[in-house]
Design an enzyme around this catalytic site. Structure first.
Site, PDB file in Angstrom:
ATOM      1  N   CYS A 164     -24.861  60.180   8.643  1.00 60.34           N
ATOM      2  CA  CYS A 164     -25.839  60.423   7.588  1.00 60.34           C
ATOM      3  C   CYS A 164     -27.170  60.963   8.107  1.00 60.34           C
ATOM      4  O   CYS A 164     -28.058  61.264   7.312  1.00 60.34           O
ATOM      5  CB  CYS A 164     -26.071  59.148   6.789  1.00 60.34           C
ATOM      6  SG  CYS A 164     -24.548  58.499   6.075  1.00 60.34           S
ATOM      7  N   HIS A 304     -35.025  56.648   4.226  1.00 58.91           N
ATOM      8  CA  HIS A 304     -33.564  56.756   4.218  1.00 58.91           C
ATOM      9  C   HIS A 304     -33.001  55.928   3.057  1.00 58.91           C
ATOM     10  O   HIS A 304     -32.132  56.400   2.335  1.00 58.91           O
ATOM     11  CB  HIS A 304     -32.985  56.298   5.551  1.00 58.91           C
ATOM     12  CG  HIS A 304     -31.504  56.467   5.647  1.00 58.91           C
ATOM     13  ND1 HIS A 304     -30.905  57.704   5.627  1.00 58.91           N
ATOM     14  CD2 HIS A 304     -30.491  55.562   5.737  1.00 58.91           C
ATOM     15  CE1 HIS A 304     -29.591  57.561   5.717  1.00 58.91           C
ATOM     16  NE2 HIS A 304     -29.318  56.274   5.785  1.00 58.91           N
ATOM     17  N   GLU A 315     -35.709  49.205   7.426  1.00 59.61           N
ATOM     18  CA  GLU A 315     -36.521  50.412   7.533  1.00 59.61           C
ATOM     19  C   GLU A 315     -37.987  50.135   7.213  1.00 59.61           C
ATOM     20  O   GLU A 315     -38.884  50.620   7.919  1.00 59.61           O
ATOM     21  CB  GLU A 315     -35.986  51.499   6.618  1.00 59.61           C
ATOM     22  CG  GLU A 315     -36.765  52.796   6.704  1.00 59.61           C
ATOM     23  CD  GLU A 315     -36.196  53.910   5.839  1.00 59.61           C
ATOM     24  OE1 GLU A 315     -36.682  55.049   5.957  1.00 59.61           O
ATOM     25  OE2 GLU A 315     -35.272  53.643   5.042  1.00 59.61           O
ATOM     26  N   LYS A 336     -32.910  58.801  -2.932  1.00 59.24           N
ATOM     27  CA  LYS A 336     -31.483  58.539  -3.173  1.00 59.24           C
ATOM     28  C   LYS A 336     -31.270  57.768  -4.478  1.00 59.24           C
ATOM     29  O   LYS A 336     -30.155  57.713  -4.982  1.00 59.24           O
ATOM     30  CB  LYS A 336     -30.874  57.774  -2.002  1.00 59.24           C
ATOM     31  CG  LYS A 336     -30.689  58.606  -0.744  1.00 59.24           C
ATOM     32  CD  LYS A 336     -29.975  57.809   0.331  1.00 59.24           C
ATOM     33  CE  LYS A 336     -29.792  58.606   1.612  1.00 59.24           C
ATOM     34  NZ  LYS A 336     -31.046  58.760   2.365  1.00 59.24           N
ATOM     35  N   HIS A 341     -26.355  59.362  -2.364  1.00 56.80           N
ATOM     36  CA  HIS A 341     -26.381  59.545  -0.911  1.00 56.80           C
ATOM     37  C   HIS A 341     -25.475  60.714  -0.533  1.00 56.80           C
ATOM     38  O   HIS A 341     -24.251  60.618  -0.621  1.00 56.80           O
ATOM     39  CB  HIS A 341     -25.912  58.259  -0.228  1.00 56.80           C
ATOM     40  CG  HIS A 341     -26.134  58.228   1.245  1.00 56.80           C
ATOM     41  ND1 HIS A 341     -26.535  59.323   1.975  1.00 56.80           N
ATOM     42  CD2 HIS A 341     -26.003  57.204   2.151  1.00 56.80           C
ATOM     43  CE1 HIS A 341     -26.641  58.987   3.246  1.00 56.80           C
ATOM     44  NE2 HIS A 341     -26.323  57.721   3.379  1.00 56.80           N
ATOM     45  N   PHE A 402     -24.431  56.069  10.485  1.00 56.40           N
ATOM     46  CA  PHE A 402     -23.433  55.237  11.148  1.00 56.40           C
ATOM     47  C   PHE A 402     -23.312  55.678  12.609  1.00 56.40           C
ATOM     48  O   PHE A 402     -23.330  56.866  12.924  1.00 56.40           O
ATOM     49  CB  PHE A 402     -22.068  55.388  10.479  1.00 56.40           C
ATOM     50  CG  PHE A 402     -21.881  54.585   9.221  1.00 56.40           C
ATOM     51  CD1 PHE A 402     -22.900  53.824   8.681  1.00 56.40           C
ATOM     52  CD2 PHE A 402     -20.655  54.589   8.560  1.00 56.40           C
ATOM     53  CE1 PHE A 402     -22.722  53.080   7.527  1.00 56.40           C
ATOM     54  CE2 PHE A 402     -20.452  53.856   7.405  1.00 56.40           C
ATOM     55  CZ  PHE A 402     -21.484  53.097   6.886  1.00 56.40           C
TER      56      PHE A 402
END
Length: 414
Positions: A164, A304, A315, A336, A341, A402
């Protein structure tokens, strides 16, 4: 090395769950619209998939691309081509020697539709019916290959894969290509087309998707106490980057500067972020140092923020670790909540949003936050856009993937 070369953004293009182009996508984001919708298929019943919605592409590529292109491209390449052509035209179709033109377009997963369709054909109809273009369509570098062919980019065509964070890392690599003198212009971004029953089933199995089937538009809710997972999306965003000298020489319109790149890796877990956020902190600090920007200059962050219980707060803690008390004047957006996403395309789209935010001095809203998590440590822009200050300002776009990939990009006003 010529690392002092300023890198500016002169073109923007996108096709997303919100709209079929960049200006309309940005307008929809400012209006707080959601691109999540119930899918028009029988996957849930046929495959017993518990999720019935996604942030599907708003404008079908068949409405934009000619049929011959559709037939030889995976959807991930189709989306990239639509966004790249728009960005190129938005930049004024710059005249540049092909040897000074680069392309960097990434995908986190690649041609999953082509891969799985090809396997179905092989099983059901035999090897002779598998399309001869299957491998060029499924390979993760297919989108950038087509983009490089479109514009004659000969300085290099690259496709970095970092889940991502792929789209943001592609932009970071494009910045480096210009800084180190390999190119004067780079077409870069990210794309993803994974709204297919198998990836959705896999994400469901990992318990990462929201299950709000009765409220798709309200399902992606970063920082809300009732968040229950992300909404899978699809689409692409592409930026045209130029050296400031090249842009000035041709009188190009400049949106903003891409002033800093910060990269790190957690080396912690294949899917979960380091709970201490050390990698995220390192990426942001490196990006700020690369840009020569102080914490007091940062007025906006596009997070994110996928809408997961652990990731969102990790985050925000990392942001406060980096900025300290300067965090209090930052305007945080979690877009998002509207786009879903886009996986490998997310970082590119959110960089585009950060560029527009700095250019127009407007931070886009975060929607669906009815009850902010009490542990949220950064001022959140909710429901309506927030005005950003005059003068020299900076924004950060964070992208995490990931495998522990962390990318932070710093955008400053031109």
């Amino acid at each position: 090395m010529t690392a002092s070369r300023d890198v500016v953004v002169t073109g923007l293009g996108a096709t997303t769950p919100l709209a079929g182009d960049a200006p309309s996508t940005w307008a929809a984001a400012l209006a707080g619209q959601s691109g999540a919708r119930t899918m028009d298929n029988d996957w849930s019943e046929k495959y017993e998939i518990p999720v019935t919605f996604a942030a599907t592409i708003k404008v079908d590529p068949s409405e934009v691309l000619p049929r011959p292109e559709i037939k030889r491209m995976d959807p991930s390449a189709q989306y990239a081509m639509i966004a790249a052509r728009e960005a190129w035209q938005d930049a004024g179709a710059p005249e540049v020697d092909g040897e000074r033109l680069g392309a960097v377009v990434s995908s986190g997963i690649g041609g999953i539709w082509t891969t799985l369709d090809g396997w179905d054909v092989l099983r059901e109809r035999g090897a002779r019916r598998v399309l001869p273009m299957t491998v060029p369509m499924l390979m993760p570098n297919s989108p950038v290959a087509y983009v490089s062919l479109e514009f004659g980019a000969q300085a290099g065509a690259h496709s970095l894969v970092s889940a991502c964070a792929s789209g943001a890392e592609a932009i970071g690599y494009g910045i480096d290509m210009i800084r180190n003198g390999r190119a004067d212009v780079v077409v870069c971004g990210g794309t993803e087309a994974t709204i297919h029953p198998m990836p959705i089933a896999a994400f469901c199995a990992s318990r990462t998707l929201s299950l709000r089937n009765d409220d798709p538009a309200g399902a992606s809710r970063p920082y809300d106490v009732d968040r229950d997972g992300f909404v899978i999306g699809e689409g692409a965003a592409v930026l045209v980057l130029e050296s400031a000298e090249h842009a000035a020489a041709r009188g190009a319109r400049v949106y903003a500067k891409l002033s800093g790149v910060g990269l790190s890796s957690d080396a912690y877990h294949i899917t979960s972020p380091d709970p201490d956020g050390k990698g995220q902190v390192a990426a942001m600090r490196r990006a700020l140092a690369d840009a020569g920007v102080e914490g007091r200059d940062v007025v906006h962050i596009n997070a994110h923020a996928t809408s997961t219980k652990v990731g969102d707060l990790t985050e925000t803690r990392s942001i406060r670790t980096v900025l300290g008390s300067e965090t209090d004047h930052v305007r945080l957006s979690a877009t998002k909540s509207m786009t879903g996403h886009l996986l490998g395309g997310a970082g590119a789209l959110e960089t585009l949003f950060a560029v527009k935010a700095v250019h127009e001095r407007l931070a886009p809203p975060t929607i669906n936050v009815a009850q902010p998590d009490p542990e949220l440590q950064v001022p959140l822009v909710r429901d309506t856009p927030a005005q950003l200050p005059d003068g020299d300002i900076a924004a950060i776009n964070n992208s995490f993937g990931f495998g522990g990939h962390n990318v932070a990009l710093v955008v400053t006003n031109a």
